[in-house]
Design an enzyme around this catalytic site. Structure first.
Site, PDB file in Angstrom:
ATOM      1  N   ASP A  31       5.788  12.307  -0.500  1.00  0.00           N
ATOM      2  CA  ASP A  31       4.446  12.831  -0.784  1.00  0.00           C
ATOM      3  C   ASP A  31       4.450  14.355  -0.826  1.00  0.00           C
ATOM      4  OD1 ASP A  31       1.754  12.758  -1.282  1.00  0.00           O
ATOM      5  OD2 ASP A  31       1.159  12.168   0.742  1.00  0.00           O
ATOM      6  N   ASN A  33       4.311  16.303  -3.883  1.00  0.00           N
ATOM      7  CA  ASN A  33       4.813  16.950  -5.114  1.00  0.00           C
ATOM      8  C   ASN A  33       3.731  17.792  -5.790  1.00  0.00           C
ATOM      9  OD1 ASN A  33       7.114  15.493  -4.650  1.00  0.00           O
ATOM     10  ND2 ASN A  33       6.824  14.047  -6.322  1.00  0.00           N
ATOM     11  N   ARG A  35       1.004  19.186  -4.495  1.00  0.00           N
ATOM     12  CA  ARG A  35       0.680  20.415  -3.743  1.00  0.00           C
ATOM     13  C   ARG A  35       1.787  21.455  -3.863  1.00  0.00           C
ATOM     14  NH1 ARG A  35      -0.463  17.218   1.499  1.00  0.00           N
ATOM     15  NH2 ARG A  35       0.225  15.550   0.104  1.00  0.00           N
ATOM     16  N   TRP A  36       3.011  20.979  -3.863  1.00  0.00           N
ATOM     17  CA  TRP A  36       4.169  21.893  -3.992  1.00  0.00           C
ATOM     18  C   TRP A  36       4.073  22.642  -5.329  1.00  0.00           C
ATOM     19  CZ3 TRP A  36       8.387  22.644  -7.211  1.00  0.00           C
ATOM     20  CH2 TRP A  36       9.488  23.335  -6.682  1.00  0.00           C
ATOM     21  N   ARG A  44       1.383  19.424 -11.935  1.00  0.00           N
ATOM     22  CA  ARG A  44       1.828  18.420 -10.964  1.00  0.00           C
ATOM     23  C   ARG A  44       3.194  17.833 -11.357  1.00  0.00           C
ATOM     24  NH1 ARG A  44      -1.513  16.394  -7.625  1.00  0.00           N
ATOM     25  NH2 ARG A  44      -0.508  14.368  -7.770  1.00  0.00           N
ATOM     26  N   HIS A  48       6.947  16.724  -9.488  1.00  0.00           N
ATOM     27  CA  HIS A  48       7.708  15.463  -9.548  1.00  0.00           C
ATOM     28  C   HIS A  48       9.150  15.742  -9.998  1.00  0.00           C
ATOM     29  CE1 HIS A  48       4.014  13.486  -8.755  1.00  0.00           C
ATOM     30  NE2 HIS A  48       3.494  13.606  -9.965  1.00  0.00           N
ATOM     31  N   THR A  77       0.768   0.915  -6.863  1.00  0.00           N
ATOM     32  CA  THR A  77      -0.222   0.268  -7.739  1.00  0.00           C
ATOM     33  C   THR A  77      -1.392   1.236  -7.973  1.00  0.00           C
ATOM     34  OG1 THR A  77       0.375  -1.800  -6.657  1.00  0.00           O
ATOM     35  CG2 THR A  77      -1.617  -1.833  -7.982  1.00  0.00           C
ATOM     36  N   GLU A  78      -1.774   1.950  -6.906  1.00  0.00           N
ATOM     37  CA  GLU A  78      -2.910   2.879  -6.996  1.00  0.00           C
ATOM     38  C   GLU A  78      -2.590   4.082  -7.904  1.00  0.00           C
ATOM     39  OE1 GLU A  78      -1.671   1.585  -4.114  1.00  0.00           O
ATOM     40  OE2 GLU A  78      -3.342   0.279  -3.543  1.00  0.00           O
ATOM     41  N   TRP A  80      -1.536   4.077 -10.770  1.00  0.00           N
ATOM     42  CA  TRP A  80      -1.952   3.837 -12.168  1.00  0.00           C
ATOM     43  C   TRP A  80      -3.276   4.539 -12.469  1.00  0.00           C
ATOM     44  CZ3 TRP A  80       1.549   2.336 -15.419  1.00  0.00           C
ATOM     45  CH2 TRP A  80       2.532   1.417 -15.067  1.00  0.00           C
ATOM     46  N   ARG A  82      -4.012   7.553 -11.874  1.00  0.00           N
ATOM     47  CA  ARG A  82      -3.849   8.994 -12.155  1.00  0.00           C
ATOM     48  C   ARG A  82      -4.010   9.246 -13.653  1.00  0.00           C
ATOM     49  NH1 ARG A  82       0.360  11.716  -7.949  1.00  0.00           N
ATOM     50  NH2 ARG A  82      -0.583  10.751  -6.126  1.00  0.00           N
ATOM     51  N   LEU A 142      25.377   1.312  -0.374  1.00  0.00           N
ATOM     52  CA  LEU A 142      23.953   1.577  -0.101  1.00  0.00           C
ATOM     53  C   LEU A 142      23.115   0.863  -1.149  1.00  0.00           C
ATOM     54  CD1 LEU A 142      21.567   3.299   1.146  1.00  0.00           C
ATOM     55  CD2 LEU A 142      22.113   5.024  -0.572  1.00  0.00           C
TER      56      LEU A 142
HETATM   57  C1  FPP Z   1       3.622  11.879  -4.415  1.00  0.00           C
HETATM   58  O1  FPP Z   1       3.253  13.210  -4.578  1.00  0.00           O
HETATM   59  C2  FPP Z   1       4.687  11.512  -5.333  1.00  0.00           C
HETATM   60  C3  FPP Z   1       4.605  10.552  -6.304  1.00  0.00           C
HETATM   61  C4  FPP Z   1       3.407   9.749  -6.551  1.00  0.00           C
HETATM   62  C5  FPP Z   1       5.729  10.280  -7.179  1.00  0.00           C
HETATM   63  C6  FPP Z   1       7.068  10.374  -6.546  1.00  0.00           C
HETATM   64  C7  FPP Z   1       8.061  10.357  -7.600  1.00  0.00           C
HETATM   65  C8  FPP Z   1       9.182  11.107  -7.672  1.00  0.00           C
HETATM   66  C9  FPP Z   1       9.663  12.034  -6.637  1.00  0.00           C
HETATM   67  C10 FPP Z   1      10.034  10.921  -8.840  1.00  0.00           C
HETATM   68  C11 FPP Z   1      10.442   9.481  -8.908  1.00  0.00           C
HETATM   69  C12 FPP Z   1      11.738   9.332  -9.453  1.00  0.00           C
HETATM   70  C13 FPP Z   1      12.730   8.547  -9.026  1.00  0.00           C
HETATM   71  C14 FPP Z   1      13.923   8.440  -9.887  1.00  0.00           C
HETATM   72  C15 FPP Z   1      12.736   7.787  -7.767  1.00  0.00           C
HETATM   73  P1  FPP Z   1       1.758  13.528  -4.995  1.00  0.00           P
HETATM   74  O2  FPP Z   1       1.734  13.654  -6.474  1.00  0.00           O
HETATM   75  O3  FPP Z   1       0.848  12.479  -4.463  1.00  0.00           O
HETATM   76  O4  FPP Z   1       1.526  14.895  -4.299  1.00  0.00           O
HETATM   77  P2  FPP Z   1       0.143  15.476  -3.718  1.00  0.00           P
HETATM   78  O5  FPP Z   1      -0.293  14.546  -2.622  1.00  0.00           O
HETATM   79  O6  FPP Z   1       0.524  16.826  -3.226  1.00  0.00           O
HETATM   80  O7  FPP Z   1      -0.826  15.511  -4.862  1.00  0.00           O
END
Ligand code: FPP
Length: 257
Positions: A31, A33, A35-36, A44, A48, A77-78, A80, A82, A142
């Protein structure tokens, strides 16, 4: 690749870890991405994209520690709900990453598995996931489990349907039977769940499987969650006393494994 038991022990000790108490299964809610990216004035999706490096670091750390299963909540599921552009970008990123990384994953002994309603994913994703699963099917260092279009309540509803369709009688229902009808069938329950970005929720993730799981909540945003943070989470886990509702740390005989 993993070397001898003595090597493993030495590596764990160097990180301040007990090599005999490495969890078999770690689950992560990646979680923060968005905000980062926002902190950097970026979209956003930029978050990711940078989150992929943290996926790589966690896989590498899991391999080095001898963790056997790593489940990543990549798309719920949630999710979707976005904006379409973000959903499409996430799907493209998944396909791109699979194509790029599958050989290296196979070389390192990683077997790929997915859980979730993957039939809802775009065809291109389903094809690449299938290819990656086939390509890595013989690996055994793994198991990397990607939760995609996953939610625990969806999974439980599917399990109930599956039991009813197979004619299971009410008196035959046990906790173990339910576990066998979940998408995580055959995977031991996670001993540790990590959630990044300072949020303290489980967001419909592995609700059944996490009955006795230890939680590590990190304030670090996912793209900044590197190998050191991962090792730190394992260290935190090892400092916990696990009693499974009993009185002794050794009482591991819980019904659902
Ligand atoms: C949550 O951050 C992150 C996600 C919903 C997606 C995570 C996906 C990846 C890191 C890439 C997936 C790729 C692979 C190959 C596994 P957020 O967007 O909810 O962040 P926020 O809460 O700061 O808005």
């Amino acid at each position: 690749m993993m070397g001898s038991i003595a090597d493993h022990q030495e590596r764990c000790e160097a990180w301040g870890l007990d090599s005999e108490r490495i969890p078999q299964h770690v689950a992560i809610i990646m979680d923060g991405n968005g905000r980062w990216a926002k902190e950097r004035g970026e979209s956003r999706v930029f978050g990711h994209v940078n989150g992929i490096d943290s996926v790589r670091s966690s896989v590498e750390a899991a391999l080095e520690l001898g963790i056997k299963h790593l489940t990543l909540y990549a798309f719920s599921t949630e999710n979707w709900n976005r904006p379409k552009e973000e959903v499409n970008a996430l799907m493209d990123l998944l396909v791109e990453t699979l194509v790029k990384e599958v050989s290296e994953l196979a070389d390192k002994g990683v077997k790929l598995r997915t859980i979730g309603h993957t039939a809802a994913l775009p065809d291109s994703c389903q094809v690449q996931l299938q290819k990656a699963a086939e390509r890595t099917s013989h690996q055994d260092q793994l198991e990397l489990i990607l939760a995609l279009s996953y939610s625990s309540r969806w999974e439980m509803v599917e399990a109930v349907k599956s039991m009813m369709n197979s004619g299971v009688k009410a008196h035959e229902v046990t906790a173990d039977l339910i576990s066998e009808h979940l998408t995580t069938q055959g995977v031991p329950d996670p001993e540790l769940m990590i959630r990044t970005s300072g949020e303290h929720r489980i967001s419909n993730f592995l609700l059944w499987q996490m009955a006795y799981t230890e939680f590590h909540f990190s304030p670090v945003l996912w793209p900044d969650f590197g190998k050191e943070e991962f090792i730190g989470a394992i260290r935190d886990y090892q400092n916990r006393e696990r009693r499974f509702g009993g009185l002794l740390d050794t009482n591991h005989n819980v019904e659902t494994k």
